[in-house]
Design an enzyme around this catalytic site. Structure first.
Site, PDB file in Angstrom:
ATOM      1  N   ALA A  29      56.449 -16.105  64.985  1.00 44.50           N
ATOM      2  CA  ALA A  29      55.410 -16.898  65.805  1.00 44.50           C
ATOM      3  C   ALA A  29      55.742 -17.468  67.182  1.00 44.50           C
ATOM      4  CB  ALA A  29      54.523 -17.635  64.879  1.00 44.50           C
ATOM      5  N   TRP A  33      54.115 -25.944  68.862  1.00 39.31           N
ATOM      6  CA  TRP A  33      53.833 -24.630  70.002  1.00 39.31           C
ATOM      7  C   TRP A  33      54.385 -23.591  69.234  1.00 39.31           C
ATOM      8  CZ3 TRP A  33      56.915 -21.384  72.358  1.00 39.31           C
ATOM      9  CH2 TRP A  33      56.288 -20.723  73.474  1.00 39.31           C
ATOM     10  N   HIS A  34      55.523 -23.716  68.206  1.00 40.37           N
ATOM     11  CA  HIS A  34      56.065 -22.501  68.094  1.00 40.37           C
ATOM     12  C   HIS A  34      55.198 -21.664  67.049  1.00 40.37           C
ATOM     13  CE1 HIS A  34      59.542 -23.278  70.128  1.00 40.37           C
ATOM     14  NE2 HIS A  34      59.899 -22.146  70.249  1.00 40.37           N
ATOM     15  N   GLY A  35      54.350 -22.086  66.387  1.00 37.82           N
ATOM     16  CA  GLY A  35      53.471 -21.540  65.354  1.00 37.82           C
ATOM     17  C   GLY A  35      52.593 -22.264  64.351  1.00 37.82           C
TER      18      GLY A  35
END
Lengths: 471, 313
Positions: A2, A327-329
């Site tokens: 993700a 933000w990354h998932g």
């Protein structure tokens, strides 16, 4: 993965750089048409061409992307400072501030909406690259507000910036000023293609020959079951995954930068040999650099950065890392991963940094040990799995079930050559050597051979469903 | 050339490879062509290369068709050197004898001291995590198929630093029991009938090479629900179609059918989803269930079969 790499990719492989369809069909045709296009029309072609490729991959969301282009184009124009009289300056400032707030809120709420929809319904498909083009939009709006760039008058030019096909899926998060310079510059097309190709082949090799190969190791570990791997294999897995993630994303970024060069953009460095860093803070100045600098310029510094005392600095750092995690998932483990890094960065700022500076060897070992451990938190989707994995890494925390002590030797035998190659290309000197010699004929011939080896792997991995299904 | 060497090298090599692929599209690459619709022309060269097929290869050396295309399958069938009668002959002669039939009995692990396991990566998992290494011999390899045993013999056995085919290895050793589990990798290749003919022929050949061994033909293990529901090929209906056929080889005397799915699957007959990561292989800790199932299903044939025959109804 993700956030990194490709987000829930479906549809045609129009934007999968490491697919034969993209390399042999979409890219050459795109470049040829781009070359045939009169100079003046090239920006418009980039916009429509990129949007078209996006639409082939995700037809529904192409309208979302188009809508985002329109919305942010108009926001940009209205954020432009009007030549007002002195007396009205304050009013004008208030207007612009309010408008910026509204514009950023619109962008971020769209991002949050889609990300949360995916949390509640895993089958919900995220728009391809939304994390990236939202951040590009926000950077543009803030830069216009700060009068660091002029609001773009041409809708096509702004649309081209947001939709650029090399960047739309997974970045790099290029700033508008860099793109605008590139889009307007005149250059020798074929020279740029030649140079861009070199970066593309290097990136393709990183992705196909190293990352995809190491992905098999990580898959093997999960197939065995985390509770049943030996401690040496758990460590091999952590190192393998760290290298896999790096070569996957750095390889992708190199390909994106290479293609960017071909269409006139400046070469944008997104990774700078991060594993050669001497602290976690430095690691993240050299890893996904365009994301790090985005958070620095649009979150950390506006919050006061490190200029408002220690307490505020610590809070700012933790907030930035919390947001980075989000933000990354979706998933608690990403938040945990972000906070863990935030804590390490704070620790380095307050105390550890001094020690690391004095002992460079220790500093390297620290990074090479700590970063893979943090990646495990990133990689494993539940707290219980993270617990089990750390139990195997540090066996005094827990016992394994049905562990085969020979597993390490077996996997090492399979992956040793890949690990050696990966380690070599983590050394900055290897990169410098490549930059210096990439025009030498032997290197060019080697790149040609490497390219076809990659194609061999690619074709056999992706095109024959029965070859990857080897049981 | 001096200015743009990489571009030109890639362009020329690309054109050359495309030309080669195009020129041989009705030759050595005929069977790969159906696969090509969405991909560049030259991809068949690379698909072929991984099967050992090159533009200069003779057409006959072609590997098995990779797609389950009826036409190619029929073609391969007609080439088949194993006539249908061979397998039926095996079954008929067995029936003529009409000797005693045997029941399964629980056995301990030493039962497997003279056992051989032949299989793919799932059997490899049993080797690594079933704690049987000290008892049994394993001839297994990831992606092994029934065709690799005798039809296109692969040297997948490594003994004393030498690579051997199954025929070579079976000629050199003597086994009391032979457990066979193959068939999942073959799902995408040919029809169930073709698969079974090859399977029966392989069992026949093993019987020839090891006349005293009890042969256990094992049901192909099922896949977990997610794969079962989404995969057009690797699903339990396709697996069961082939298991049904494998089951017919059982004669109750020296060939027995074992279906470990009984202990490894959920109420819908799919592999327990918690017991696997990739929907196909058991996680390490569950191989013991398979092993225990095998030990619950031993066959003990007394040295004089007539005296110790048990009822088998």
């Amino acid at each position: 993965m993700a956030g990194i790499g490709t987000e829930n990719l479906v549809g045609l492989n129009t934007l999968v750089f490491s697919s034969p369809e993209f390399l042999f069909r979409y890219l050459p045709v795109f470049l040829l048409l781009f070359f045939l296009c009169p100079q003046k029309k090239r920006t418009g072609f980039l916009f429509f061409g990129s949007l078209f490729l996006y639409a082939l991959a995700q037809p529904d969301y192409a309208f979302l992307l188009l809508g985002m282009c329109g919305m942010n184009y108009l926001f940009g124009l209205s954020l432009k400072k009007r030549t007002a009289q002195e007396a009205d300056a304050q009013k004008e400032e208030r207007r612009r501030k309010g408008l910026l707030f509204l514009a950023v809120a619109c962008n971020l709420s769209l991002l949050v909406y889609f990300k949360l929809s995916n949390v509640f319904d895993r089958s919900f498909l995220l728009p391809l690259g939304i994390s990236f083009y939202t951040f590009k939009s926000v950077s543009y709006l803030i830069d216009v507000y700060r009068t660091q760039v002029d609001a773009e008058r041409s809708f096509f030019a702004f649309g081209a910036y947001l939709c650029l096909f090399p960047q739309v899926v997974s970045g790099p998060i290029m700033r508008f000023s860099e793109a605008a310079d590139g889009l307007r510059s005149r250059y020798n097309f074929w020279e740029r293609v030649e140079d861009g190709l070199k970066w593309m082949v290097a990136g393709l090799a990183a992705k196909i020959l190293i990352a995809d190969r190491l992905a098999i190791l990580w898959n093997d570990i999960q197939t065995i079951g985390l509770e049943s791997i030996s401690t040496p294999l758990a460590w091999l897995g952590a190192f393998g995954y760290s290298l896999q993630l790096y070569f996957d994303f750095a390889g992708y970024s190199m390909m994106a930068a290479g293609m960017g060069e071909m269409i006139g953009l400046p070469f944008l460095k997104n990774f700078d040999f991060p594993y050669a860093s001497r602290s976690v803070s430095e690691f993240y100045r050299r890893w996904h650099m365009t994301l790090g600098s985005w958070f620095r310029d649009y979150v950390y510094i506006p919050l006061g950065g490190n200029r408002r005392g220690k307490k505020r600095t610590v809070c700012n750092l933790l907030l930035v890392w919390l947001l980075t995690g989000f933000w990354h998932g979706n998933g608690l483990h990403f938040v945990l991963w972000g906070l863990l890094l935030g804590l390490l960065v704070v620790l380095e700022k307050l105390w550890l940094g001094g020690i690391l500076k004095k002992h460079p060897l220790l500093a390297h070992l620290y990074v090479l040990l700590v970063i893979p451990l943090t990646w495990m938190v990133f990689a494993l989707p539940s707290l219980s799995q993270i617990g089990v994995y750390f139990g195997r890494l540090f066996p005094f925390w827990g016992k394994g079930i049905a562990v085969n002590p020979m597993d390490f030797a077996k996997e090492l035998r399979m992956f040793a050559p890949t690990f050696c190659a990966a380690a070599l290309f983590c050394i900055p000197a290897a990169g410098r050597w490549f930059s210096r010699h990439k025009k030498d004929l032997p290197v060019v011939i080697a790149l040609t051979v490497v390219f076809w080896v990659c194609v061999y792997q690619m074709v056999n991995m992706t095109e024959n469903p029965f070859l990857y299904a080897n049981f | 050339m001096k200015k743009y060497p990489l571009l030109l090298l890639l362009l020329f090599s690309g054109l050359l490879l495309t030309g080669l692929a195009f020129a041989n599209r009705n030759g050595v690459y005929r069977t790969y062509e159906q696969n090509r619709k969405a991909e560049p022309v030259l991809s068949v060269l690379f698909l072929g290369a991984s099967d050992g097929v090159f533009p200069w290869s003779e057409e006959e050396t072609k590997a098995l068709p990779v797609m389950a295309e009826q036409e190619t399958v029929r073609e391969t069938e007609s080439e088949s050197a194993v006539p249908q009668t061979e397998e039926t002959a095996l079954l008929e002669t067995e029936e003529e004898k009409e000797p005693a039939r045997y029941d399964f009995v629980p056995v301990d692990q030493t039962y497997l001291d003279d056992a051989l396991f032949i299989g793919d990566s799932r059997t490899q998992g049993l080797l690594e995590y079933g704690r049987l290494q000290e008892n049994a011999t394993f001839y297994c390899k990831t992606s092994l198929t029934i065709y690799d045993l005798f039809r296109h013999p692969k040297q997948f056995i490594r003994e004393d630093e030498k690579k051997k085919t199954l025929e070579q290895a079976l000629s050199e050793h003597h086994f009391g029991k032979i457990y066979l589990m193959l068939g999942i990798n073959e799902l995408g290749t040919g029809t169930a009938e073709y698969f079974f003919r090859e399977y029966a022929a392989a069992v026949n050949k093993i019987r020839e090479l090891q006349p005293d061994a009890i042969i256990f033909v094992q049901a192909i293990l099922h896949v977990a629900p997610q794969k079962d529901e989404t995969d057009p090929i690797f699903n339990n209906a396709n697996i069961e179609e082939r298991n049904e056929k494998i089951k017919t080889l059982e004669n109750g005397r020296d060939i027995f059918y074992l279906d470990a799915n009984e202990v490894l699957c959920d109420e819908n007959g799919a592999l327990q989803s918690d017991w696997t990561y990739d929907q196909v292989h058991l996680k390490a800790q569950y191989y013991s269930l398979w092993r225990d199932f095998l030990l619950e299903h031993g066959i003990c044939i007394p040295s004089d079969p007539d005296s110790g025959a048990s009822d088998f109804t």
